[in-house]
Motif scaffolding. Structure first.
Motif, PDB file in Angstrom:
ATOM      1  N   LYS A  73       0.833  -1.195   0.000  1.00  0.00           N
ATOM      2  CA  LYS A  73       0.000   0.000   0.000  1.00  0.00           C
ATOM      3  C   LYS A  73       0.867   1.244   0.000  1.00  0.00           C
ATOM      4  CE  LYS A  73      -4.146  -1.743   2.334  1.00  0.00           C
ATOM      5  NZ  LYS A  73      -5.074  -1.542   3.489  1.00  0.00           N
ATOM      6  N   GLU A  74       0.223   2.361  -0.323  1.00  0.00           N
ATOM      7  CA  GLU A  74       0.920   3.644  -0.213  1.00  0.00           C
ATOM      8  C   GLU A  74       1.029   4.043   1.250  1.00  0.00           C
ATOM      9  OE1 GLU A  74       0.396   6.871  -3.160  1.00  0.00           O
ATOM     10  OE2 GLU A  74      -1.364   5.728  -3.792  1.00  0.00           O
ATOM     11  N   ASP A  75       1.983   4.912   1.524  1.00  0.00           N
ATOM     12  CA  ASP A  75       2.214   5.390   2.884  1.00  0.00           C
ATOM     13  C   ASP A  75       1.551   6.752   3.051  1.00  0.00           C
ATOM     14  OD1 ASP A  75       3.102   5.662   5.439  1.00  0.00           O
ATOM     15  OD2 ASP A  75       5.144   6.245   4.903  1.00  0.00           O
ATOM     16  N   PHE A  76       0.488   6.804   3.883  1.00  0.00           N
ATOM     17  CA  PHE A  76      -0.233   8.054   4.123  1.00  0.00           C
ATOM     18  C   PHE A  76      -0.041   8.502   5.569  1.00  0.00           C
ATOM     19  CE2 PHE A  76      -2.847   6.035   0.747  1.00  0.00           C
ATOM     20  CZ  PHE A  76      -2.702   7.009  -0.221  1.00  0.00           C
ATOM     21  N   LEU A 108      -5.116   8.736   6.737  1.00  0.00           N
ATOM     22  CA  LEU A 108      -5.636   7.377   6.869  1.00  0.00           C
ATOM     23  C   LEU A 108      -7.012   7.377   7.536  1.00  0.00           C
ATOM     24  CD1 LEU A 108      -2.450   5.372   7.942  1.00  0.00           C
ATOM     25  CD2 LEU A 108      -3.676   5.205   5.774  1.00  0.00           C
ATOM     26  N   GLU A 109      -7.183   8.215   8.563  1.00  0.00           N
ATOM     27  CA  GLU A 109      -8.483   8.314   9.238  1.00  0.00           C
ATOM     28  C   GLU A 109      -9.549   8.828   8.267  1.00  0.00           C
ATOM     29  OE1 GLU A 109      -9.489   7.378  12.222  1.00  0.00           O
ATOM     30  OE2 GLU A 109      -7.504   6.517  12.600  1.00  0.00           O
ATOM     31  N   THR A 110      -9.182   9.824   7.487  1.00  0.00           N
ATOM     32  CA  THR A 110     -10.136  10.377   6.511  1.00  0.00           C
ATOM     33  C   THR A 110     -10.518   9.327   5.475  1.00  0.00           C
ATOM     34  OG1 THR A 110      -9.147  12.563   6.797  1.00  0.00           O
ATOM     35  CG2 THR A 110     -10.533  12.243   4.863  1.00  0.00           C
ATOM     36  N   GLU A 113     -12.933   6.806   6.925  1.00  0.00           N
ATOM     37  CA  GLU A 113     -14.291   7.352   7.014  1.00  0.00           C
ATOM     38  C   GLU A 113     -14.977   7.374   5.651  1.00  0.00           C
ATOM     39  OE1 GLU A 113     -13.762  11.166   8.719  1.00  0.00           O
ATOM     40  OE2 GLU A 113     -13.191  10.412  10.711  1.00  0.00           O
ATOM     41  N   LEU A 114     -14.197   7.487   4.586  1.00  0.00           N
ATOM     42  CA  LEU A 114     -14.776   7.566   3.240  1.00  0.00           C
ATOM     43  C   LEU A 114     -15.027   6.187   2.624  1.00  0.00           C
ATOM     44  CD1 LEU A 114     -12.610  10.475   1.765  1.00  0.00           C
ATOM     45  CD2 LEU A 114     -15.015  10.591   2.435  1.00  0.00           C
ATOM     46  N   GLN A 115     -14.517   5.134   3.259  1.00  0.00           N
ATOM     47  CA  GLN A 115     -14.648   3.794   2.684  1.00  0.00           C
ATOM     48  C   GLN A 115     -16.113   3.368   2.544  1.00  0.00           C
ATOM     49  OE1 GLN A 115     -12.545   1.666   1.319  1.00  0.00           O
ATOM     50  NE2 GLN A 115     -10.778   3.002   1.638  1.00  0.00           N
ATOM     51  N   GLU A 116     -16.923   3.653   3.558  1.00  0.00           N
ATOM     52  CA  GLU A 116     -18.325   3.264   3.517  1.00  0.00           C
ATOM     53  C   GLU A 116     -19.055   3.978   2.388  1.00  0.00           C
ATOM     54  OE1 GLU A 116     -21.463   0.963   4.670  1.00  0.00           O
ATOM     55  OE2 GLU A 116     -19.411   0.923   5.463  1.00  0.00           O
ATOM     56  N   GLN A 117     -18.801   5.281   2.255  1.00  0.00           N
ATOM     57  CA  GLN A 117     -19.420   6.031   1.171  1.00  0.00           C
ATOM     58  C   GLN A 117     -18.924   5.559  -0.186  1.00  0.00           C
ATOM     59  OE1 GLN A 117     -21.831   8.142   1.544  1.00  0.00           O
ATOM     60  NE2 GLN A 117     -21.999   8.721  -0.608  1.00  0.00           N
ATOM     61  N   LEU A 118     -17.644   5.217  -0.261  1.00  0.00           N
ATOM     62  CA  LEU A 118     -17.073   4.682  -1.500  1.00  0.00           C
ATOM     63  C   LEU A 118     -17.771   3.388  -1.908  1.00  0.00           C
ATOM     64  CD1 LEU A 118     -14.801   4.670  -3.688  1.00  0.00           C
ATOM     65  CD2 LEU A 118     -13.397   3.430  -2.037  1.00  0.00           C
ATOM     66  N   LYS A 133     -21.942   3.780  -9.794  1.00  0.00           N
ATOM     67  CA  LYS A 133     -21.204   4.979 -10.143  1.00  0.00           C
ATOM     68  C   LYS A 133     -19.701   4.700 -10.176  1.00  0.00           C
ATOM     69  CE  LYS A 133     -24.626   8.040  -8.036  1.00  0.00           C
ATOM     70  NZ  LYS A 133     -24.882   9.070  -7.014  1.00  0.00           N
ATOM     71  N   ILE A 134     -18.990   5.552 -10.851  1.00  0.00           N
ATOM     72  CA  ILE A 134     -17.536   5.457 -10.881  1.00  0.00           C
ATOM     73  C   ILE A 134     -17.008   6.236  -9.683  1.00  0.00           C
ATOM     74  CG2 ILE A 134     -15.448   6.005 -12.176  1.00  0.00           C
ATOM     75  CD1 ILE A 134     -17.143   5.825 -14.717  1.00  0.00           C
ATOM     76  N   ALA A 135     -16.393   5.546  -8.732  1.00  0.00           N
ATOM     77  CA  ALA A 135     -15.932   6.181  -7.499  1.00  0.00           C
ATOM     78  C   ALA A 135     -14.553   5.659  -7.125  1.00  0.00           C
ATOM     79  CB  ALA A 135     -16.918   5.932  -6.364  1.00  0.00           C
ATOM     80  N   PHE A 136     -13.714   6.546  -6.614  1.00  0.00           N
ATOM     81  CA  PHE A 136     -12.383   6.165  -6.168  1.00  0.00           C
ATOM     82  C   PHE A 136     -11.856   7.238  -5.223  1.00  0.00           C
ATOM     83  CE2 PHE A 136     -12.145   8.338 -10.209  1.00  0.00           C
ATOM     84  CZ  PHE A 136     -11.193   9.324  -9.997  1.00  0.00           C
ATOM     85  N   LEU A 137     -10.866   6.857  -4.432  1.00  0.00           N
ATOM     86  CA  LEU A 137     -10.248   7.784  -3.488  1.00  0.00           C
ATOM     87  C   LEU A 137      -8.985   8.367  -4.106  1.00  0.00           C
ATOM     88  CD1 LEU A 137     -10.551   5.863  -0.099  1.00  0.00           C
ATOM     89  CD2 LEU A 137     -11.936   7.776  -0.881  1.00  0.00           C
ATOM     90  N   ARG A 138      -8.863   9.668  -3.982  1.00  0.00           N
ATOM     91  CA  ARG A 138      -7.653  10.349  -4.430  1.00  0.00           C
ATOM     92  C   ARG A 138      -7.096  11.112  -3.232  1.00  0.00           C
ATOM     93  NH1 ARG A 138      -8.279  13.716  -9.733  1.00  0.00           N
ATOM     94  NH2 ARG A 138      -8.275  11.577 -10.602  1.00  0.00           N
ATOM     95  N   TYR A 139      -6.095  10.514  -2.604  1.00  0.00           N
ATOM     96  CA  TYR A 139      -5.488  11.017  -1.366  1.00  0.00           C
ATOM     97  C   TYR A 139      -6.551  11.114  -0.268  1.00  0.00           C
ATOM     98  CZ  TYR A 139      -1.884  13.253   1.428  1.00  0.00           C
ATOM     99  OH  TYR A 139      -0.959  13.525   2.406  1.00  0.00           O
ATOM    100  N   ASP A 140      -7.079  12.299   0.053  1.00  0.00           N
ATOM    101  CA  ASP A 140      -8.074  12.417   1.112  1.00  0.00           C
ATOM    102  C   ASP A 140      -9.444  12.841   0.587  1.00  0.00           C
ATOM    103  OD1 ASP A 140      -7.300  14.928   0.352  1.00  0.00           O
ATOM    104  OD2 ASP A 140      -7.282  15.779   2.380  1.00  0.00           O
TER     105      ASP A 140
END
Length: 290
Positions: A156-159, A164-166, A169-174, A182-189
């Motif tokens: 994994k990347e090192d954040f 990491l906390e942010t 929290e966004l994993q459930e919404q993702l 929908k097309i969804a992904f995390l970009r940093y925070d």
């Protein structure tokens, strides 16, 4: 006597009334001054607090930017068994893991630092933080993580911790956005979400067309702007082509002239071999006109 007592009584009442009114005015004045002073002090403290908050916010942003920059070339390897006894052995373990699991050849010079995270525990395999010398090598490592076959090993990347906390929290919404198609992904925070549509595919085709046309235009421009060393060859080729063309023209003219002369002589031979009729004499080049 009664009048004097009555006067004194009224006087006492007036004095009492004036005293109470004076005390009330004095109390109001003092209270007002105290409140004004408190308001001034409160406003001053509030401004100071806002300045401190703003300064802390700026410091937090700077610290986050520095931390992001420090971790920018880091990759964390999880599940790599411990057993190394020195830094050099840990280097070798990482290089061998990259070669076996990621199908990449990596040189020791491309590793800036390698370390295990946390305290040593027999019951726990500590992850390895690897800092590469270039950001490009990190990207290549992350792209090749799909080749990992060992179940326990992943990267994994090192954040930073707050990022990491942010992201947690966004994993459930993702997950919800992906389940909704929908097309969804995390970009940093940040969570990036967009609707899939035909327009996207059309835009993609348009982008491809534009890219193709741009490449064609670029090639045409490169052809139009000929390098100096090619100009010499081009001039030579042009001169050769002109010479060949000239030779062909001359050859064509000579062939045409030769063909005319050949026809002339052919006709003369026909005339000379033709039997003369009565009263005619054969033509001879040696004969002279009379």
């Amino acid at each position: 006597m009664s009048e004097i007592e009555k006067f004194l009584k009224e006087l006492r009442l007036d004095i009492k009334r004036d005293t109470e009114e004076s005390l009330l005015n004095l109390e109001t004045s003092i209270t007002s001054k105290i409140n004004d002073k408190i308001d001034q002090n409160f406003n001053f403290l509030q401004r100071e607090l806002e300045q401190i908050k703003e300064t802390n916010s700026k410091h937090d942003k700077r610290i986050s930017a520095i931390e992001k920059h420090i971790r920018q070339r880091n990759v964390i390897f999880f599940g790599v068994q411990e057993g190394e006894k020195s830094y050099q052995e840990l280097d070798g373990t990482v290089l061998q893991t990259i070669k076996d699991e990621l199908k990449l050849e990596c040189d020791r010079k491309e590793l800036e630092t390698v370390r295990r995270m946390g305290k040593y525990l027999k019951s726990k395999v500590r992850p390895i933080v690897v800092t590469f010398t270039t950001y490009g090598r990190k990207i290549k490592i992350l792209k090749n993580k799909k080749y990992i076959q060992t179940k326990n090993i992943y990267i994994k990347e090192d954040f930073p911790p707050q990022i990491l906390e942010t992201r947690k929290e966004l994993q459930e919404q993702l997950k919800k956005e992906k389940e909704a198609g929908k097309i969804a992904f995390l970009r940093y925070d940040k969570l990036i979400v967009r609707e899939p549509s035909m327009k996207d595919s059309r835009e993609t085709e348009e982008e491809k067309t534009i890219k193709t046309e741009t490449e064609k235009t670029k090639k045409n421009r490169e052809l139009e702007i000929t390098p100096p060393h090619q100009l010499i060859d081009s001039n030579k080729n042009t001169a050769q082509q002109q010479a060949i063309k000239k030779n062909k023209t001359q050859t064509y003219k000579m062939g045409k002239n030769q063909s005319s002369m050949k026809n002339f002589f052919t006709k003369q031979n026909v005339i000379s071999t033709k039997k003369p009729e009565e009263g005619e004499t054969p033509y001879s080049s040696n004969d002279s006109d009379e």
